[in-house]
Design a protein around this motif. Structure first.
Motif, PDB file in Angstrom:
ATOM      1  N   MET A  48      17.460  -9.813  41.813  1.00 60.95           N
ATOM      2  CA  MET A  48      18.607 -10.518  41.614  1.00 60.95           C
ATOM      3  C   MET A  48      19.921 -10.527  41.428  1.00 60.95           C
ATOM      4  SD  MET A  48      15.816 -11.925  44.313  1.00 60.95           S
ATOM      5  CE  MET A  48      14.852 -11.839  45.112  1.00 60.95           C
ATOM      6  N   ILE A  49      19.180  -9.761  40.463  1.00 55.69           N
ATOM      7  CA  ILE A  49      20.427 -10.475  39.140  1.00 55.69           C
ATOM      8  C   ILE A  49      21.342  -9.242  39.173  1.00 55.69           C
ATOM      9  CG2 ILE A  49      21.330 -10.486  36.953  1.00 55.69           C
ATOM     10  CD1 ILE A  49      19.243 -11.718  35.637  1.00 55.69           C
ATOM     11  N   GLN A  50      20.773  -8.178  39.998  1.00 54.09           N
ATOM     12  CA  GLN A  50      22.147  -6.783  40.514  1.00 54.09           C
ATOM     13  C   GLN A  50      21.735  -7.292  41.597  1.00 54.09           C
ATOM     14  OE1 GLN A  50      20.009  -3.563  39.572  1.00 54.09           O
ATOM     15  NE2 GLN A  50      18.588  -4.276  37.996  1.00 54.09           N
ATOM     16  N   ALA A  51      21.178  -7.477  42.696  1.00 54.71           N
ATOM     17  CA  ALA A  51      21.845  -7.894  43.735  1.00 54.71           C
ATOM     18  C   ALA A  51      23.118  -9.183  43.770  1.00 54.71           C
ATOM     19  CB  ALA A  51      20.635  -8.974  44.584  1.00 54.71           C
ATOM     20  N   GLN A  52      23.199  -9.976  43.182  1.00 60.66           N
ATOM     21  CA  GLN A  52      24.246 -10.374  42.367  1.00 60.66           C
ATOM     22  C   GLN A  52      25.780  -9.982  42.838  1.00 60.66           C
ATOM     23  OE1 GLN A  52      23.302 -13.763  39.846  1.00 60.66           O
ATOM     24  NE2 GLN A  52      22.813 -15.419  41.307  1.00 60.66           N
ATOM     25  N   ALA A  53      25.689  -9.129  41.829  1.00 60.17           N
ATOM     26  CA  ALA A  53      26.568  -8.335  41.859  1.00 60.17           C
ATOM     27  C   ALA A  53      27.124  -7.699  42.923  1.00 60.17           C
ATOM     28  CB  ALA A  53      26.356  -7.170  40.527  1.00 60.17           C
TER      29      ALA A  53
ATOM     30  N   VAL B  75      32.268  -0.019  39.911  1.00 62.06           N
ATOM     31  CA  VAL B  75      32.015   0.494  38.627  1.00 62.06           C
ATOM     32  C   VAL B  75      30.955  -0.364  38.024  1.00 62.06           C
ATOM     33  CG1 VAL B  75      32.867   0.763  36.498  1.00 62.06           C
ATOM     34  CG2 VAL B  75      33.868   2.069  38.448  1.00 62.06           C
ATOM     35  N   ALA B  76      31.616  -1.624  38.176  1.00 62.19           N
ATOM     36  CA  ALA B  76      30.999  -2.915  37.182  1.00 62.19           C
ATOM     37  C   ALA B  76      30.019  -2.962  38.084  1.00 62.19           C
ATOM     38  CB  ALA B  76      31.867  -4.004  38.283  1.00 62.19           C
ATOM     39  N   MET B  77      29.751  -2.909  39.577  1.00 59.42           N
ATOM     40  CA  MET B  77      28.288  -2.802  39.835  1.00 59.42           C
ATOM     41  C   MET B  77      27.309  -2.567  39.758  1.00 59.42           C
ATOM     42  SD  MET B  77      28.637  -3.009  44.419  1.00 59.42           S
ATOM     43  CE  MET B  77      30.587  -3.454  43.988  1.00 59.42           C
ATOM     44  N   ILE B  78      27.599  -0.692  39.254  1.00 59.65           N
ATOM     45  CA  ILE B  78      26.576   0.012  38.588  1.00 59.65           C
ATOM     46  C   ILE B  78      26.616  -0.236  36.930  1.00 59.65           C
ATOM     47  CG2 ILE B  78      27.078   3.087  37.893  1.00 59.65           C
ATOM     48  CD1 ILE B  78      28.319   3.558  40.389  1.00 59.65           C
ATOM     49  N   GLY B  79      27.306  -0.860  36.352  1.00 62.25           N
ATOM     50  CA  GLY B  79      27.246  -1.153  34.916  1.00 62.25           C
ATOM     51  C   GLY B  79      26.096  -2.579  34.805  1.00 62.25           C
ATOM     52  N   VAL B  80      25.976  -3.335  36.220  1.00 62.11           N
ATOM     53  CA  VAL B  80      25.015  -4.158  35.525  1.00 62.11           C
ATOM     54  C   VAL B  80      23.646  -3.943  36.166  1.00 62.11           C
ATOM     55  CG1 VAL B  80      24.348  -6.508  36.897  1.00 62.11           C
ATOM     56  CG2 VAL B  80      26.642  -6.000  36.601  1.00 62.11           C
ATOM     57  N   THR B  81      23.715  -3.116  36.942  1.00 61.53           N
ATOM     58  CA  THR B  81      22.810  -2.266  37.342  1.00 61.53           C
ATOM     59  C   THR B  81      22.068  -1.658  36.038  1.00 61.53           C
ATOM     60  OG1 THR B  81      22.881  -1.620  39.726  1.00 61.53           O
ATOM     61  CG2 THR B  81      20.670  -0.164  37.934  1.00 61.53           C
TER      62      THR B  81
ATOM     63  N   THR C 273      23.235  -1.841  32.640  1.00 65.13           N
ATOM     64  CA  THR C 273      22.475  -3.025  31.415  1.00 65.13           C
ATOM     65  C   THR C 273      20.817  -3.287  31.720  1.00 65.13           C
ATOM     66  OG1 THR C 273      25.055  -3.531  31.726  1.00 65.13           O
ATOM     67  CG2 THR C 273      23.366  -4.973  30.648  1.00 65.13           C
ATOM     68  N   LEU C 274      20.367  -3.505  33.239  1.00 64.39           N
ATOM     69  CA  LEU C 274      19.828  -4.538  33.390  1.00 64.39           C
ATOM     70  C   LEU C 274      18.093  -3.217  33.637  1.00 64.39           C
ATOM     71  CD1 LEU C 274      20.531  -6.987  35.540  1.00 64.39           C
ATOM     72  CD2 LEU C 274      19.662  -7.557  33.400  1.00 64.39           C
ATOM     73  N   THR C 275      18.540  -2.134  33.359  1.00 61.48           N
ATOM     74  CA  THR C 275      17.848  -1.496  33.825  1.00 61.48           C
ATOM     75  C   THR C 275      17.273  -0.242  32.309  1.00 61.48           C
ATOM     76  OG1 THR C 275      18.870   0.064  34.326  1.00 61.48           O
ATOM     77  CG2 THR C 275      18.059  -0.983  36.001  1.00 61.48           C
ATOM     78  N   LEU C 276      18.710   0.379  32.301  1.00 63.38           N
ATOM     79  CA  LEU C 276      18.131   1.272  31.159  1.00 63.38           C
ATOM     80  C   LEU C 276      18.480   0.766  29.486  1.00 63.38           C
ATOM     81  CD1 LEU C 276      20.376   4.530  32.643  1.00 63.38           C
ATOM     82  CD2 LEU C 276      17.892   4.302  32.539  1.00 63.38           C
ATOM     83  N   GLY C 277      19.312  -0.483  29.444  1.00 65.41           N
ATOM     84  CA  GLY C 277      19.463  -1.235  28.315  1.00 65.41           C
ATOM     85  C   GLY C 277      18.530  -2.017  28.180  1.00 65.41           C
ATOM     86  N   VAL C 278      17.615  -2.644  28.965  1.00 66.48           N
ATOM     87  CA  VAL C 278      16.406  -3.392  28.680  1.00 66.48           C
ATOM     88  C   VAL C 278      15.445  -2.208  28.594  1.00 66.48           C
ATOM     89  CG1 VAL C 278      14.331  -4.705  30.367  1.00 66.48           C
ATOM     90  CG2 VAL C 278      16.903  -5.181  30.605  1.00 66.48           C
ATOM     91  N   ALA C 279      15.182  -0.838  28.843  1.00 68.51           N
ATOM     92  CA  ALA C 279      13.986   0.080  28.674  1.00 68.51           C
ATOM     93  C   ALA C 279      14.307   0.018  27.744  1.00 68.51           C
ATOM     94  CB  ALA C 279      14.206   0.720  29.784  1.00 68.51           C
ATOM     95  N   GLU C 280      15.537   0.525  27.116  1.00 65.77           N
ATOM     96  CA  GLU C 280      16.127   1.110  25.073  1.00 65.77           C
ATOM     97  C   GLU C 280      15.513  -0.070  24.527  1.00 65.77           C
ATOM     98  OE1 GLU C 280      17.306   2.855  22.455  1.00 65.77           O
ATOM     99  OE2 GLU C 280      16.491   3.901  24.374  1.00 65.77           O
ATOM    100  N   ILE C 281      15.446  -1.456  24.368  1.00 64.26           N
ATOM    101  CA  ILE C 281      15.504  -1.728  23.601  1.00 64.26           C
ATOM    102  C   ILE C 281      13.612  -2.426  23.971  1.00 64.26           C
ATOM    103  CG2 ILE C 281      17.973  -3.209  23.609  1.00 64.26           C
ATOM    104  CD1 ILE C 281      16.307  -5.878  25.702  1.00 64.26           C
ATOM    105  N   ASN C 282      13.187  -2.883  24.827  1.00 64.65           N
ATOM    106  CA  ASN C 282      12.022  -2.654  25.455  1.00 64.65           C
ATOM    107  C   ASN C 282      11.196  -1.128  24.594  1.00 64.65           C
ATOM    108  OD1 ASN C 282      12.253  -5.247  26.099  1.00 64.65           O
ATOM    109  ND2 ASN C 282      12.036  -4.548  27.838  1.00 64.65           N
ATOM    110  N   LYS C 283      12.105  -0.372  24.373  1.00 64.40           N
ATOM    111  CA  LYS C 283      10.606   0.057  23.628  1.00 64.40           C
ATOM    112  C   LYS C 283      10.068   0.654  22.248  1.00 64.40           C
ATOM    113  CE  LYS C 283      13.184   4.691  22.430  1.00 64.40           C
ATOM    114  NZ  LYS C 283      14.771   5.075  22.903  1.00 64.40           N
ATOM    115  N   ALA C 284       9.132   0.903  22.872  1.00 64.00           N
ATOM    116  CA  ALA C 284       8.314   0.473  21.094  1.00 64.00           C
ATOM    117  C   ALA C 284       8.128   1.917  20.347  1.00 64.00           C
ATOM    118  CB  ALA C 284       6.426   0.712  21.862  1.00 64.00           C
TER     119      ALA C 284
END
Length: 422
Positions: free
Chosen positions: A228-233, A279-285, A287-298
């Motif tokens: 939903m957050i990505q869709a807003q962008a 570019v902004a849309m891709i940046g949001v995506t 952040t919410l995919t690769l960025g989240v995966a990176e910080i949640n990586k065990a």
């Protein structure tokens, strides 16, 4: 830094887009020609921000230990105001056209928009503001490189949301108004969806009977909130495409050279606005995919090192573990249990030795990060001075001897501790 950025940017993106969208759709006139209600949206943001800071402070000081009793009436108001805002934005072309002939509707639209901004900011920002409380870990000095990186991540998260909204705003003059209005209405509908989902989540806890269909909707919405957050962008892809089409449809010639230059400038602005929006849309995506995966990586445990092992004794020379870093070793007990133990040289030349497990978190293990030894399960940083002692999230200690430049451990002592790895 990345953790702060990923936590802050999604929380501030919705308010930033909302403020931008309502500003574009309801701004009329210049200078004294503006309606008396022109600044109400700004006041709505200011009131919502101050209320968020106060509420976050009360939560941080434990004066308020839960949000439910505040969020329940707040979300009810959000849902109602969201619906009114959608209706008024849908009618905004008529409201802003010749607004002086029906100024009351202009004031109503600005009033509802200000209320929508205030409620949305008050709901979204307290969690973002509370990120400030984890800049400094307990016991650490205030000004450290880690604190500065967290502060940088926080600032970049807020800044990214503002910049993204500003980039999308550039399309207001290049895209046809219906295309931009579609994106604005889509943002408002998604915001209504998010508020309704949060409200249903509270209702589901409060009531004894909750319809199965609503539960399915609630579960789906919660699981797909990042979408939903990505869709807003990504809804701004519509005005981005409309900008490019409008730019290329405009002829590069005109009645005179000045008009031709104006058309060329419009095409450049349309293409630039569309490209930067993409570019902004891709940046949001990202952040919410690769960025989240990176910080949640065990974190992964380092592989065990080799050492000398006989039937009765395990021997590790000082030279192998004197660098002050975590060293992990593996041992197979008599009952077949594969065990791990760790060694680290502490300040003063002493050695911290224990199982790669503790009584609280089991055999999750420890890893080294930024010079600290951290439990993989509870993420607590271990005080090196306490390694070798019982209690807390400390490695389970066992007997060992230090002499003649080496550490010796009796295998019988390790065999007796195999229960910690079963």
């Amino acid at each position: 830094m990345l953790k702060q950025f990923v936590a802050v940017m999604p929380g501030t993106l919705a308010p930033a887009l909302l403020i931008m969208c309502l500003s574009v759709m309801l701004t009329v006139g210049e200078g004294r020609d503006k309606p008396i209600s022109a600044h109400w949206r700004r006041w709505g943001f200011a009131i919502g921000l101050v209320a968020s800071i106060v509420f976050a402070g009360l939560r941080a000081s434990a004066v308020i230990n839960q949000r439910t009793f505040v969020n329940f009436p707040l979300l009810i108001a959000c849902v109602i105001v969201d619906v009114l805002t959608i209706a008024l934005i849908a009618a905004s072309p008529r409201i802003v056209a010749n607004w002086k002939n029906h100024a009351i509707w202009m004031h109503i639209a600005n009033g509802v928009a200000a209320l929508c901004i205030a409620l949305t900011v008050f709901y979204a920002l307290p969690d973002v503001i509370l990120q400030l409380t984890i800049w400094v870990e307990p016991g650490d000095p205030i000004f450290t490189s880690a604190m500065l990186l967290r502060a940088l991540g926080f600032a970049l998260g807020v800044g990214a949301s503002i910049i993204i909204a500003a980039i999308f705003r550039t399309m207001r003059s290049t895209a046809v108004r219906p295309a931009f209005m579609f994106a604005v209405l889509a943002v408002l509908v998604i915001l209504l969806w998010q508020h309704a989902t949060a409200l249903l989540q509270i209702i589901q806890v409060k009531v004894l009977i909750f319809p199965h269909s609503l539960f399915v909707f609630l579960a789906w919405s919660l699981n797909h909130n990042p979408w939903m957050i990505q869709a807003q962008a990504w809804v701004f892809l519509v005005p981005a495409i409309a900008s490019v089409v409008a730019g290329f449809r405009l002829p590069m010639t005109g009645a005179n050279e000045a008009i031709a230059r104006k058309h060329k400038a419009f095409r450049r602005r349309a293409i630039a606005a569309s490209v930067w929006s993409l570019v902004a849309m891709i940046g949001v995506t990202v952040t919410l995919t690769l960025g989240v995966a990176e910080i949640n990586k065990a974190p992964t445990l380092s592989p065990p090192e080799s050492y000398s092992l006989t039937k009765t004794t395990a021997t590790i020379p000082f030279s192998q573990v004197e660098d002050g870093h975590l060293h992990r070793f593996e041992y197979k007990a008599k009952d077949g249990t594969v065990m791990r133990f760790i060694i680290i040289k502490k300040n003063g030349g002493a050695y911290g030795i224990g199982l790669d497990a503790c009584d609280n978190c089991g055999d999750a293990g420890y890893y080294e990060k930024d010079g600290k030894i951290i439990c993989k399960k509870c993420e607590v940083a271990i005080n090196l001075a306490t390694i070798g002692f019982k209690g807390g999230c400390n490695p389970v200690p066992f007997p060992y001897k230090v002499a003649n430049g080496k550490i010796t451990i009796q295998t019988a002592d390790l065999d007796a501790l195999s229960v910690h790895f079963k």
